[in-house]
Design a protein around this motif. Structure first.
Motif, short mmCIF file in Angstrom:
data_model
loop_
_atom_site.label_atom_id
_atom_site.label_comp_id
_atom_site.label_asym_id
_atom_site.label_seq_id
_atom_site.Cartn_x
_atom_site.Cartn_y
_atom_site.Cartn_z
N UNK A 87 46.29 57.05 105.23
CA UNK A 87 47.44 56.80 104.35
C UNK A 87 47.16 57.23 102.92
N UNK A 88 45.89 57.52 102.62
CA UNK A 88 45.55 58.01 101.28
C UNK A 88 46.20 59.35 100.98
N UNK A 89 46.70 60.04 102.04
CA UNK A 89 47.38 61.33 101.84
C UNK A 89 48.63 61.14 100.98
N UNK A 90 49.18 59.92 100.96
CA UNK A 90 50.37 59.65 100.16
C UNK A 90 50.07 59.83 98.67
N UNK A 170 50.35 44.03 99.62
CA UNK A 170 51.59 44.57 100.18
C UNK A 170 52.46 45.16 99.07
N UNK A 171 52.48 44.48 97.93
CA UNK A 171 53.27 44.97 96.80
C UNK A 171 52.84 46.38 96.39
N UNK A 172 51.53 46.60 96.27
CA UNK A 172 51.05 47.92 95.86
C UNK A 172 51.23 48.95 96.95
N UNK A 173 50.97 48.57 98.18
CA UNK A 173 51.12 49.53 99.27
C UNK A 173 52.56 50.02 99.39
#
Length: 257
Positions: A87-90, A170-173
């Protein structure tokens, strides 16, 4: 809050996320600087309380690699690789907004490495406190670990520590994913002011969050059986590799010219 409608909980979180994304990536980053310190405080305090409670038993970690390396490699390639590391690709959507793009690669490598170390330490603590069987069966092993903390017969039931960490995480994600969603949509449809898309796209995300999975069991099924093959593998692994190959070939052609 088991009696609170899921729509209310999701709507409150989405309102905060819509507000912060409308303020821009700098607002998200600055809130991260503040809350990162708070998260570190929670982690250190929780670790100290677990040690003070005398809950850690390193014998629960034995035997190490009882069935060899293959089961570990299988889990790493089929589960851990796609979630959460790919998910770091985001974050590549945010690279054009960096004030110093040259430090992007080092920063992302350090952040990914730090995340991996945090996951390793957390799992070691969970298994040391709960044991393998209870850690495997628990939906939230860290919550179960925190619930076992008891210091001097008065400091206990520290579930709020876990809930603080989960809500902030969750807020940051969701904020990063949602911001990338807005930027990507604005680029695709050539919209000059991406912030205008925050409310309509936020409403779409809010309703999809309920219709796709109405409870935690459905959420686990969607994440482990559906999203892994339809989203994680193509979007986070196959497509980025193809784009990297295409970019490499294009740059090579330009150099030859």
């Amino acid at each position: 809050y088991p009696d609170t409608p899921l729509f209310i909980a999701n709507a409150l979180l989405m309102l905060v996320i819509i507000y912060i994304t409308r303020k821009g990536i700098e607002a998200i980053a600055r809130s991260g600087e503040l809350l990162f310190i708070f998260m570190c405080f929670l982690a250190v305090a929780g670790f100290i309380l677990i040690i003070s409670s005398g809950l850690i038993d390193f014998k629960n970690l034995q035997p190490v690699l009882k069935e060899g390396v293959l089961p570990v490699a299988k889990i790493a390639l089929t589960e851990t690789l796609y979630f959460p590391f790919t998910e770091a690709i985001v974050f590549t959507m945010l690279l054009p907004y960096l004030s110093n793009p040259k430090k992007a690669s080092v920063t992302m490598i350090c952040a990914t490495g730090l995340s991996g170390i945090n996951l390793i330490i957390t799992m070691i603590i969970n298994i040391s406190v709960l044991g393998v069987d209870l850690t495997t069966r628990s939906q939230f092993p860290l919550l179960s670990t925190v619930q076992t903390i008891q210091v001097a017969d008065f400091l206990e039931r520290l579930d709020v520590f876990f809930m603080f960490a989960m809500v902030i995480g969750i807020y940051f994600k969701v904020s990063i994913l949602f911001y990338a969603y807005i930027i990507g949509t604005a680029t695709l449809f050539k919209i000059k002011s991406p912030s205008r898309l925050a409310y309509p796209l936020g409403i779409i995300v809010l309703f999809l969050s309920i219709t796709i999975a109405s409870n935690f069991q459905e959420h686990l099924y969607e994440g482990l059986h559906v999203a892994r093959f339809l989203l994680h593998m193509p979007l986070f692994s196959i497509i980025p590799i193809l784009l990297l190959i295409i970019a490499f070939l294009k740059n090579r052609k330009k150099q030859h010219r």
